[in-house]
Design an enzyme around this catalytic site. Structure first.
Site, PDB file in Angstrom:
ATOM      1  N   TYR A   1      94.109 -71.038   7.993  1.00 15.59           N
ATOM      2  CA  TYR A   1      95.233 -70.700   8.225  1.00 15.59           C
ATOM      3  C   TYR A   1      94.873 -69.584   8.753  1.00 15.59           C
ATOM      4  CZ  TYR A   1      99.973 -68.556   6.904  1.00 15.59           C
ATOM      5  OH  TYR A   1     100.843 -67.731   6.432  1.00 15.59           O
TER       6      TYR A   1
ATOM      7  N   MET B   1     102.099 -62.841   9.600  1.00 12.12           N
ATOM      8  CA  MET B   1     102.845 -64.389   8.534  1.00 12.12           C
ATOM      9  C   MET B   1     103.960 -64.524   8.992  1.00 12.12           C
ATOM     10  SD  MET B   1     101.552 -63.367   4.735  1.00 12.12           S
ATOM     11  CE  MET B   1     101.732 -64.355   4.166  1.00 12.12           C
TER      12      MET B   1
ATOM     13  N   GLY C   1     103.049 -66.649  11.934  1.00  8.16           N
ATOM     14  CA  GLY C   1     102.735 -68.065  11.641  1.00  8.16           C
ATOM     15  C   GLY C   1     103.515 -68.852  11.257  1.00  8.16           C
ATOM     16  N   GLU C   2     104.607 -68.487  10.319  1.00  9.89           N
ATOM     17  CA  GLU C   2     105.117 -69.462   8.905  1.00  9.89           C
ATOM     18  C   GLU C   2     106.356 -69.886  10.382  1.00  9.89           C
ATOM     19  OE1 GLU C   2     104.773 -70.492   6.513  1.00  9.89           O
ATOM     20  OE2 GLU C   2     102.445 -69.269   5.269  1.00  9.89           O
ATOM     21  N   SER C   3     106.645 -69.432  11.145  1.00  8.32           N
ATOM     22  CA  SER C   3     108.160 -69.957  11.067  1.00  8.32           C
ATOM     23  C   SER C   3     108.568 -69.707  13.074  1.00  8.32           C
ATOM     24  CB  SER C   3     109.351 -69.481  10.653  1.00  8.32           C
ATOM     25  OG  SER C   3     108.933 -68.258  10.270  1.00  8.32           O
TER      26      SER C   3
END
Length: 200
Positions: free
Chosen positions: A170, A73, A76-78
């Site tokens: 996502y 995550m 994927g997020e940052s």
């Protein structure tokens, strides 16, 4: 990412560490993982080490969340950028919206120190892991919880109420990140990251 209006969930009690690797071996595996994050994502080694320690500490508080899921995550997020800020205003490594962060702080019994606190690695990881665990318990499905993390539970609940399809992009992105990590990490680090905490 935002919580439904009026929802104030209680924080969950820590369950205690689940890793059983000898301390020296665990330290070595953590160092190897931190070096991987440093080399792959350009994060300074001390910060990468802090990320590894914070994720390990936070996932140990909840059953059913793997270290590897939170690593994926963060990718994927940052892309492991603690200073990231999205166009919508989500902040930090796990991209927490300030409004969501305020509710999470209240649920954890912590003072809300404003949106700038979400740039702090340990705060962002603590809030992000708590939030993902909350969504897992709310929806009972990893893919739905991931969709809610990305879209916000309010939007997801509207879709569910209208029998509309749950967005899967996502979740697919996070699962691709997990497959990549499993390919690139050594067998020992992969076992440490997913091993006894793997969700299957």
């Amino acid at each position: 990412m935002e919580l439904p209006e009026g929802m104030s969930p209680a924080a969950h009690a820590p369950q205690g560490p689940l890793q059983t690797a000898p301390q020296d071996e665990e330290r070595q595996l953590k160092q190897e993982l931190a070096q991987y994050i440093c080399g792959t994502y350009g994060m300074r080694l001390p910060a990468a080490g802090a990320v590894v320690e914070a994720i390990d500490r936070e996932v140990s508080k909840y059953e059913g969340i793997s270290f590897g899921r939170i690593l994926s995550m963060a990718h994927g997020e940052s892309s492991f950028n603690p200073g990231a800020r999205s166009r919508k205003g989500a902040i930090g490594l796990l991209q927490i919206m300030p409004g969501t962060g305020k509710v999470i702080a209240q649920a954890l019994g912590e003072p809300w120190k404003g949106s700038k606190s979400l740039y702090d690695l340990e705060t962002n990881i603590r809030y992000g892991v708590w939030y993902y665990n909350f969504l897992l318990e709310r929806y009972g499905s990893e893919k739905v919880a991931l969709a809610a993390y990305n879209w916000g539970p309010g939007e997801l609940d509207t879709r569910l109420a209208k029998s509309r399809a749950i967005p899967v992009q996502y979740a697919q992105k996070i699962l691709r990140a997990e497959r990549r990590l499993k390919r690139e990490l050594s067998d020992g680090v992969e076992e440490f990251v997913w091993g006894s905490r793997d969700q299957g």
